[in-house]
Design a protein around this motif. Sequence first.
Motif, PDB file in Angstrom:
ATOM      1  N   ILE A  48      20.498 171.365 -13.116  1.00 26.82           N
ATOM      2  CA  ILE A  48      20.801 170.781 -14.425  1.00 26.82           C
ATOM      3  C   ILE A  48      21.824 171.646 -15.159  1.00 26.82           C
ATOM      4  CG2 ILE A  48      19.823 170.238 -16.687  1.00 26.82           C
ATOM      5  CD1 ILE A  48      17.231 169.495 -15.230  1.00 26.82           C
ATOM      6  N   ALA A  49      21.641 172.961 -15.100  1.00 24.92           N
ATOM      7  CA  ALA A  49      22.569 173.869 -15.781  1.00 24.92           C
ATOM      8  C   ALA A  49      23.977 173.741 -15.213  1.00 24.92           C
ATOM      9  CB  ALA A  49      22.071 175.310 -15.656  1.00 24.92           C
ATOM     10  N   LEU A  50      24.097 173.596 -13.900  1.00 28.41           N
ATOM     11  CA  LEU A  50      25.412 173.480 -13.276  1.00 28.41           C
ATOM     12  C   LEU A  50      26.101 172.175 -13.688  1.00 28.41           C
ATOM     13  CD1 LEU A  50      27.565 174.559 -11.367  1.00 28.41           C
ATOM     14  CD2 LEU A  50      26.323 173.447  -9.468  1.00 28.41           C
ATOM     15  N   LEU A  51      25.361 171.078 -13.681  1.00 26.54           N
ATOM     16  CA  LEU A  51      25.937 169.790 -14.082  1.00 26.54           C
ATOM     17  C   LEU A  51      26.360 169.807 -15.549  1.00 26.54           C
ATOM     18  CD1 LEU A  51      23.457 167.387 -12.241  1.00 26.54           C
ATOM     19  CD2 LEU A  51      25.814 167.898 -11.598  1.00 26.54           C
ATOM     20  N   LEU A  52      25.528 170.411 -16.393  1.00 25.45           N
ATOM     21  CA  LEU A  52      25.881 170.495 -17.812  1.00 25.45           C
ATOM     22  C   LEU A  52      27.104 171.389 -18.031  1.00 25.45           C
ATOM     23  CD1 LEU A  52      22.351 170.806 -19.493  1.00 25.45           C
ATOM     24  CD2 LEU A  52      23.901 168.851 -19.572  1.00 25.45           C
ATOM     25  N   ALA A  53      27.205 172.466 -17.261  1.00 26.54           N
ATOM     26  CA  ALA A  53      28.359 173.356 -17.383  1.00 26.54           C
ATOM     27  C   ALA A  53      29.648 172.616 -17.047  1.00 26.54           C
ATOM     28  CB  ALA A  53      28.184 174.567 -16.473  1.00 26.54           C
ATOM     29  N   ALA A  54      29.596 171.811 -15.971  1.00 24.84           N
ATOM     30  CA  ALA A  54      30.785 171.039 -15.596  1.00 24.84           C
ATOM     31  C   ALA A  54      31.141 170.032 -16.696  1.00 24.84           C
ATOM     32  CB  ALA A  54      30.527 170.320 -14.268  1.00 24.84           C
ATOM     33  N   TRP A  55      30.134 169.400 -17.281  1.00 26.53           N
ATOM     34  CA  TRP A  55      30.392 168.430 -18.358  1.00 26.53           C
ATOM     35  C   TRP A  55      31.017 169.118 -19.572  1.00 26.53           C
ATOM     36  CZ3 TRP A  55      30.315 163.298 -19.527  1.00 26.53           C
ATOM     37  CH2 TRP A  55      30.294 162.955 -20.873  1.00 26.53           C
ATOM     38  N   ILE A  56      30.434 170.235 -19.964  1.00 20.41           N
ATOM     39  CA  ILE A  56      30.935 170.921 -21.159  1.00 20.41           C
ATOM     40  C   ILE A  56      32.368 171.397 -20.954  1.00 20.41           C
ATOM     41  CG2 ILE A  56      30.663 173.008 -22.562  1.00 20.41           C
ATOM     42  CD1 ILE A  56      27.628 172.691 -22.222  1.00 20.41           C
ATOM     43  N   VAL A  57      32.665 171.952 -19.807  1.00 17.35           N
ATOM     44  CA  VAL A  57      34.020 172.423 -19.550  1.00 17.35           C
ATOM     45  C   VAL A  57      35.011 171.263 -19.545  1.00 17.35           C
ATOM     46  CG1 VAL A  57      35.531 173.474 -17.811  1.00 17.35           C
ATOM     47  CG2 VAL A  57      33.326 174.519 -18.351  1.00 17.35           C
ATOM     48  N   GLY A  58      34.598 170.128 -19.007  1.00 18.92           N
ATOM     49  CA  GLY A  58      35.515 168.996 -18.936  1.00 18.92           C
ATOM     50  C   GLY A  58      35.683 168.251 -20.246  1.00 18.92           C
ATOM     51  N   VAL A  59      34.566 168.015 -20.951  1.00 20.67           N
ATOM     52  CA  VAL A  59      34.592 167.164 -22.141  1.00 20.67           C
ATOM     53  C   VAL A  59      34.561 167.974 -23.437  1.00 20.67           C
ATOM     54  CG1 VAL A  59      33.409 165.267 -23.334  1.00 20.67           C
ATOM     55  CG2 VAL A  59      33.448 165.338 -20.831  1.00 20.67           C
ATOM     56  N   GLY A  60      33.968 169.158 -23.406  1.00 24.61           N
ATOM     57  CA  GLY A  60      33.832 169.963 -24.609  1.00 24.61           C
ATOM     58  C   GLY A  60      34.920 170.998 -24.798  1.00 24.61           C
ATOM     59  N   ASN A  61      35.943 170.955 -23.970  1.00 27.06           N
ATOM     60  CA  ASN A  61      37.046 171.910 -24.075  1.00 27.06           C
ATOM     61  C   ASN A  61      38.394 171.201 -24.129  1.00 27.06           C
ATOM     62  OD1 ASN A  61      36.325 175.071 -23.669  1.00 27.06           O
ATOM     63  ND2 ASN A  61      34.777 173.769 -22.699  1.00 27.06           N
ATOM     64  N   GLY A 121      30.286 170.495 -29.547  1.00 29.90           N
ATOM     65  CA  GLY A 121      30.921 169.393 -30.264  1.00 29.90           C
ATOM     66  C   GLY A 121      31.451 169.813 -31.619  1.00 29.90           C
ATOM     67  N   VAL A 122      30.667 170.616 -32.342  1.00 36.14           N
ATOM     68  CA  VAL A 122      31.097 171.098 -33.667  1.00 36.14           C
ATOM     69  C   VAL A 122      32.341 171.977 -33.536  1.00 36.14           C
ATOM     70  CG1 VAL A 122      30.447 172.564 -35.607  1.00 36.14           C
ATOM     71  CG2 VAL A 122      28.798 170.926 -34.676  1.00 36.14           C
ATOM     72  N   VAL A 123      32.283 172.934 -32.616  1.00 40.94           N
ATOM     73  CA  VAL A 123      33.416 173.849 -32.438  1.00 40.94           C
ATOM     74  C   VAL A 123      34.652 173.087 -31.989  1.00 40.94           C
ATOM     75  CG1 VAL A 123      34.279 175.791 -31.070  1.00 40.94           C
ATOM     76  CG2 VAL A 123      31.958 175.859 -32.008  1.00 40.94           C
ATOM     77  N   GLN A 124      34.478 172.124 -31.080  1.00 39.50           N
ATOM     78  CA  GLN A 124      35.631 171.359 -30.609  1.00 39.50           C
ATOM     79  C   GLN A 124      36.296 170.605 -31.755  1.00 39.50           C
ATOM     80  OE1 GLN A 124      36.337 169.637 -26.712  1.00 39.50           O
ATOM     81  NE2 GLN A 124      35.708 167.673 -27.567  1.00 39.50           N
ATOM     82  N   GLY A 157      35.015 162.840 -38.322  1.00 36.52           N
ATOM     83  CA  GLY A 157      35.535 163.409 -37.078  1.00 36.52           C
ATOM     84  C   GLY A 157      34.558 164.374 -36.443  1.00 36.52           C
ATOM     85  N   LEU A 158      33.842 165.128 -37.274  1.00 40.20           N
ATOM     86  CA  LEU A 158      32.840 166.061 -36.761  1.00 40.20           C
ATOM     87  C   LEU A 158      31.730 165.305 -36.047  1.00 40.20           C
ATOM     88  CD1 LEU A 158      31.509 168.852 -36.573  1.00 40.20           C
ATOM     89  CD2 LEU A 158      30.608 168.491 -38.876  1.00 40.20           C
ATOM     90  N   ALA A 159      31.224 164.240 -36.669  1.00 47.35           N
ATOM     91  CA  ALA A 159      30.171 163.442 -36.039  1.00 47.35           C
ATOM     92  C   ALA A 159      30.648 162.827 -34.737  1.00 47.35           C
ATOM     93  CB  ALA A 159      29.703 162.350 -37.006  1.00 47.35           C
ATOM     94  N   GLY A 160      31.900 162.381 -34.709  1.00 47.67           N
ATOM     95  CA  GLY A 160      32.443 161.780 -33.491  1.00 47.67           C
ATOM     96  C   GLY A 160      32.498 162.759 -32.339  1.00 47.67           C
ATOM     97  N   GLN A 161      32.923 163.990 -32.602  1.00 47.04           N
ATOM     98  CA  GLN A 161      33.000 164.992 -31.535  1.00 47.04           C
ATOM     99  C   GLN A 161      31.615 165.380 -31.044  1.00 47.04           C
ATOM    100  OE1 GLN A 161      35.467 166.107 -29.778  1.00 47.04           O
ATOM    101  NE2 GLN A 161      37.068 165.038 -30.919  1.00 47.04           N
ATOM    102  N   VAL A 162      30.657 165.483 -31.945  1.00 51.02           N
ATOM    103  CA  VAL A 162      29.289 165.812 -31.527  1.00 51.02           C
ATOM    104  C   VAL A 162      28.732 164.703 -30.637  1.00 51.02           C
ATOM    105  CG1 VAL A 162      26.920 166.153 -32.336  1.00 51.02           C
ATOM    106  CG2 VAL A 162      28.820 167.305 -33.492  1.00 51.02           C
ATOM    107  N   ASN A 227      34.743 177.052 -24.858  1.00 55.75           N
ATOM    108  CA  ASN A 227      33.740 176.478 -25.745  1.00 55.75           C
ATOM    109  C   ASN A 227      32.508 176.054 -24.947  1.00 55.75           C
ATOM    110  OD1 ASN A 227      32.616 175.280 -28.064  1.00 55.75           O
ATOM    111  ND2 ASN A 227      33.601 173.317 -27.639  1.00 55.75           N
ATOM    112  N   PRO A 228      31.258 176.407 -25.374  1.00 54.60           N
ATOM    113  CA  PRO A 228      30.904 177.153 -26.585  1.00 54.60           C
ATOM    114  C   PRO A 228      30.698 178.642 -26.348  1.00 54.60           C
ATOM    115  CG  PRO A 228      28.926 176.232 -25.671  1.00 54.60           C
ATOM    116  CD  PRO A 228      30.045 175.849 -24.717  1.00 54.60           C
ATOM    117  N   PHE A 229      31.098 179.147 -25.175  1.00 53.44           N
ATOM    118  CA  PHE A 229      30.824 180.548 -24.850  1.00 53.44           C
ATOM    119  C   PHE A 229      31.400 181.487 -25.903  1.00 53.44           C
ATOM    120  CE2 PHE A 229      32.169 184.572 -22.955  1.00 53.44           C
ATOM    121  CZ  PHE A 229      30.955 185.048 -22.484  1.00 53.44           C
ATOM    122  N   SER A 230      32.642 181.224 -26.335  1.00 53.90           N
ATOM    123  CA  SER A 230      33.271 182.117 -27.309  1.00 53.90           C
ATOM    124  C   SER A 230      32.500 182.126 -28.617  1.00 53.90           C
ATOM    125  CB  SER A 230      34.722 181.688 -27.549  1.00 53.90           C
ATOM    126  OG  SER A 230      35.345 182.553 -28.476  1.00 53.90           O
TER     127      SER A 230
END
Length: 613
Positions: A48-61, A121-124, A157-162, A227-230
């Motif tokens: 689950i962590a690996l799949l979420l990491a791939a999603w965050i890097v692709g969509v959250g960055n 989402g917030v940071v993005q 815009g904030l709600a949309g990104q989240v 994002n969100p590591f930083s």
Amino acid sequence: MTELSASSFLSQPALRPSDAAPARAAGADRWLQRAAALLERPRSPRTIALLLAAWIVGVGNLATWRLLGTLAARGEMGPEPARLMAGLAVVGVGITFALLLLFAWPKVLKPAALFLLVLAGVVQHYMLAYGIVVDSSMVANALQTNTHETLDLLGWGLAGQVLLVAGPPALWLRQVRLAPVGAWGQAWRNGLVLALAVGTTAGALVGMYRELAPLVRNNMELRFMLNPFSAVSSTVSTVTKPLRQRKTQLVSITAGAALGPSYSAVATSTPKPPLFVVVVGETARADHFALNGYPRDTTPELARRGVTSFTGVRSCGTNTLASVPCMFSSLGKVGYEGRKAEHENLLDVLQAAGLAVLWVDNQNDCKGVCQRVPHALTRDTFAPAAQAAAALCRDGECLDEVMLAGLDERIAALPAERRAKGVVLVMHQLGSHGPAYYRRSSAASKRFLPECNTHALADCDRQALLNVYDNSIVETDRFLARTIDWLHGQSARHATGMLYVSDHGESLGEYGLFLHGMPYALAPDEQKHVPMVLWMDDGLARRALLSRQCVTAGRDRPLTHDNLYHTVLGTLDVQTPSYRAGLDALASCRGASATAAAGPAVPAPPTAVSARS
């Protein structure tokens, strides 16, 4: 083995149309059953962590990928940009995966992952909307943001990104089941996978070093864009910094502070005590002051009051939390940022010398600078200012002119024996604080229209954005002029003067950046080039032995916030071992011969006002 010949195949009965629909329905049911089985199959936390990491890097960055796309188009990513971007994707997934593995436990993973997804989402949103990066100074600044500033930064815009970043994986996390594993088994598996993730990421970085090193060196913001590591690492660093520092006593710098010879009535022909105002500006850019050559007339009131505007001043930081304590420090930028303990500041020295000191704040607070001297917030209940507040305040925020309301009464409350020697007043502006620039000017100051009246600055027309920001500078011009008028009204009893300097500048869309707070080494000049304006009456000019012609002639010399501490001490003739004449911006214009060369008198303002109004 029996072979199926072409003739036998052709001789098979054809599938009738009436049979096709049930067959397709049965096939669809089988696929749905398989999909349901996949969802119902227990998953390990690491998967689950690996799949979420791939999603965050692709969509959250998206901000990171946008920047990398721009760099690739400019040819800054070498001859094989696709390979380098793929490698960076691996590095991003590896680092994000390692972060999620810290929470890869059955009862912890889902809430922790949901929190990180929302954070991403917030940071993005803010990275895309304002071009910011999240480093320690940005986190520290955000932690001190008040409610009104926070509300200014909210929007659809904030709600949309989240929803974009956290919505789909949240629905999936609700359905997925975690495979049961014992605590010991979970621990060694997580540790092993974490080691593999770190090793793979390090290997990828080493393999890309030749191409990656110059890319990061030329685009340092990339270090803060994962994002969100930083955001997580910067927050942890900021929050734990006090715990990592050894507790030390406050370092005193007030020993030896004393009033100079100008305070002796025998030694001077102008025995009037000084009344000196230091105005700490907010988010003002030097290149938007007409006094400095800006083609728009943003400073008409100051131009009529005989001020000197210094054109080459650079700030200590790019946000209020970094700049304000630094500019009042005796250590200078380098010393302040490298300090191992907290030190007393300019206000402590002035008070220790015997002067009355007062800080009036129209922001959230003074960032620790005023904690040992009398201070007041404009939002605090203060009867003499109530009438003015009704006209100047809205939704819990006030225009800066409210600081002048009841000012005589505030000063009268200071100890009389100190007032008799002199008064130093510091006023901390709300100024041009964004993104709600349209709230920073009164109707009388809205000279440039139409205005950008939204917080989503990137959506504004460029001209409307410049209009609304310039109107906030017009409001500052009005406030400073009113302050000079008030000082003129005090000239019968005091030798008066004012020094205004902004804490930092602001980005208005240059290079895709908005607002401020970029790491200093990466920040554009727009965030560091600040205005500084000096005014003084004849009494203070003579008392300080200053030549006006000399001061005006040096208006273009390079200066920084490091000069503020020493310039104020020199102007007020306060003697202390920490004073350095070489950092006093006016030292070369001060001397016995300057009295005769003081120049023409400062023109009287169009109208003189009292702070009681």
